[in-house]
Design an enzyme around this catalytic site. Structure first.
Site, PDB file in Angstrom:
ATOM      1  CB  SER A 246       9.653  89.211  65.671  1.00  0.00           C
ATOM      2  OG  SER A 246       9.160  90.508  65.771  1.00  0.00           O
ATOM      3  CE  LYS A 247       0.781  89.729  65.913  1.00  0.00           C
ATOM      4  NZ  LYS A 247       0.119  89.069  64.834  1.00  0.00           N
ATOM      5  NE  ARG A 248       8.837  93.641  69.305  1.00  0.00           N
ATOM      6  CZ  ARG A 248      10.013  93.092  69.531  1.00  0.00           C
ATOM      7  NH1 ARG A 248      11.106  93.619  69.035  1.00  0.00           N
ATOM      8  NH2 ARG A 248      10.128  92.024  70.272  1.00  0.00           N
ATOM      9  N   GLY A 250       5.689  91.975  61.700  1.00  0.00           N
ATOM     10  CA  GLY A 250       4.498  91.689  60.894  1.00  0.00           C
ATOM     11  C   GLY A 250       4.252  90.198  60.687  1.00  0.00           C
ATOM     12  CD  GLU A 256      -2.224  87.561  62.725  1.00  0.00           C
ATOM     13  OE1 GLU A 256      -2.132  88.475  61.897  1.00  0.00           O
ATOM     14  OE2 GLU A 256      -1.404  87.389  63.657  1.00  0.00           O
TER      15      GLU A 256
END
Ligand code: GLU
Length: 482
Positions: A246-248, A250, A256
């Site tokens: 998850s992006k949350r 990191g 990227e």
């Protein structure tokens, strides 16, 4: 496999950049389509006004393109199809598989609360179905707000999943879902079913977080008397700590990784192994090799862990698979970006660049490592690594370098073989170990104590540059010791 032509799709929602889960799903669908010589289509699910952002569509399709994934047909935008869906809610209603629900938001909330306490699904039918036909008509005529809900039948819902086998759910566990909201717009599950049907999708391959939706969608297909597609739910991608990627937390988006010097071929190769396996004792494959092997037989149901180390190892392997010319093309802009050189300089010295990347490619893991390790090939004003200089730049070394300078200056062939022989002969004549000459020479021409094979590096730098650098180092050592 049945003989129906394969038509698959991915349906990204533009609520963020392309994350690895969607990329993995895209790759699986593309490989499946290519293996069976079918079609692969991209549908943008942009109907959620709050979460969808039009400006994210292009970065998503660009990131997919970077991975080599493009739609075989024009992109389908769900937002442009909004008025297609309503009629189907009406059809289901007319066929008696749905009902109009006039409950207010407060009534629904109260029923939900009660159902939670009583550990059962909320009941919207009792109040809705207790209305007579006339009462319903009156309310509709008076524009009383209402939704259309699917009437979940008794029994159980089943489907055969290409990844997990036979899946079933007792229908009592499914609540009567809303097909059309009070403003007439279709809800997510109805829109997906209508789209997949109208687009002629034969196989729906997506993440297993959609399984609950699939049960509901199967019921919608039945209500519409449509044949559902074949489903395949790929396992979740987990972090090494077993949490969902998850992006949350990191975790990185595909863009990227691109910026960090991962090759698209490596990303493609690595992601396709999350939820599928070629069942061979190897992990590095080109896209054509994957297409040949990619069938539903080798899907894996168990959760897959995203292992960045493995991605890097696969990236390294794909760097090795590239020709020096291909790598030079990829590395050139990175060198310019890192201010090591200019586009013009490189254009006139393409051969040199090819040799530099050829020399370094065994030593790099990511494309970014090229600029990080190759500065001295393009810049003359490097400094000497302090610790190494303290150790190797001794007055004695200056004397050796002077002698080496003379020998190198008189060489008519400046190739690795002659250079090695020249240096070894000199070491023998001086009665010292080769290392006594190798270390100061390497430091003199590169400024750092480690790097690619010394003799090949000298050959690539070429005679004039090597002599200039030896001279400069000799002066430096003398200055330090005077
Ligand atoms: N829009 C959904 C998502 O981004 C995909 C739904 C589907 O593949 O059916 O997760």
């Amino acid at each position: 496999m049945s003989s129906t032509p394969v038509r698959v799709r991915i349906a990204p929602s533009p609520s963020g950049y392309l994350h690895v889960g969607t990329a993995r799903t895209a790759i699986a669908n593309l490989l499946f389509a290519r293996h069976y010589e079918g079609a692969f289509v991209i549908r943008i699910e942009d109907t959620d006004k709050e979460r969808s952002k039009a400006e994210l569509i292009e970065p998503i399709t660009d990131a997919l393109k970077w991975l080599g994934i493009e739609s075989d047909e024009s992109l389908v935008y769900q937002s442009q199809r909004l008025n297609q869906y309503g009629q189907y809610a009406g059809k289901i209603l007319d066929a008696g598989h749905a009902y109009r629900c006039f409950m207010t938001a407060e009534e629904i909330e109260a029923e939900r609360k009660l159902a939670r306490q009583e550990k059962r699904n909320p009941d919207y039918r009792t109040p809705s179905l207790s209305l007579s036909e006339d009462e319903i008509h009156e309310r509709v005529a008076a524009n009383v707000p209402h939704t259309i809900r699917l009437k979940i039948p008794n029994g159980e819902t089943t489907f055969d999943d290409m990844v997990s086998g036979h899946l079933k759910k007792a229908n009592v566990d499914l609540e009567d879902l809303v097909l059309a909201r009070s403003d007439g717009t279709a809800t997510y599950n109805l829109a997906v079913v209508v789209d997949d049907h109208e687009m002629g999708i034969s196989h729906v391959i997506r993440g297993n977080d959609h399984i609950t939706n699939t049960f509901k969608q199967v019921l919608i297909y039945r209500a519409l008397e449509w044949e559902p597609p074949v489903f395949g739910h790929l396992p979740l991608i987990l972090r090494p700590d077993k949490k969902k990627v998850s992006k949350r937390l990191g975790d990185k988006d595909v863009n990227e990784y691109q910026k960090e010097g991962i090759l698209p071929e490596a990303m493609f190769n690595y992601l396709c192994l999350l939820g599928w396996s070629p069942k061979e004792d190897r992990e590095v494959f080109t896209v054509p090799e994957l297409i040949e092997r990619f069938t539903e037989k080798n899907f894996n149901a168990s959760n897959a862990v995203f292992d960045e180390e493995k991605l890097l190892a696969i990236n390294k392997a794909h760097i090795m698979l590239k020709s020096d010319h291909e790598l030079a093309t990829l590395v050139a802009p990175l060198l310019v970006e890192a201010d090591l050189t200019t586009k013009y300089w490189l254009e006139t010295r393409w051969e040199y660049l090819r040799h530099v990347v050829g020399l370094l490619k065994e030593r790099v893991t990511r494309l970014d490592d090229f600029p990080a390790q190759s500065g001295f090939f393009f810049q003359f004003d490097y400094t000497y690594d302090e610790k190494a200089a303290g150790k190797h730049f001794t007055p004695e070394a200056a004397e050796y370098l002077k002698k080496l300078y003379e020998r190198f200056a008189s060489l008519s062939r400046f190739d690795a073989e002659s250079l090695e022989k020249t240096l070894s002969d000199l070491a023998d004549e001086l009665g010292v170990k080769r290392a006594k000459l190798i270390h100061p020479t390497r430091l003199a021409v590169s400024g750092v104590p480690v790097g690619p094979s010394l003799y090949h590096m000298l050959q690539v730098l070429d005679q004039r540059v090597v002599l200039e650098r030896l001279e400069k180092a000799i002066e430096h050592i003398q200055k330090q010791n005077s």
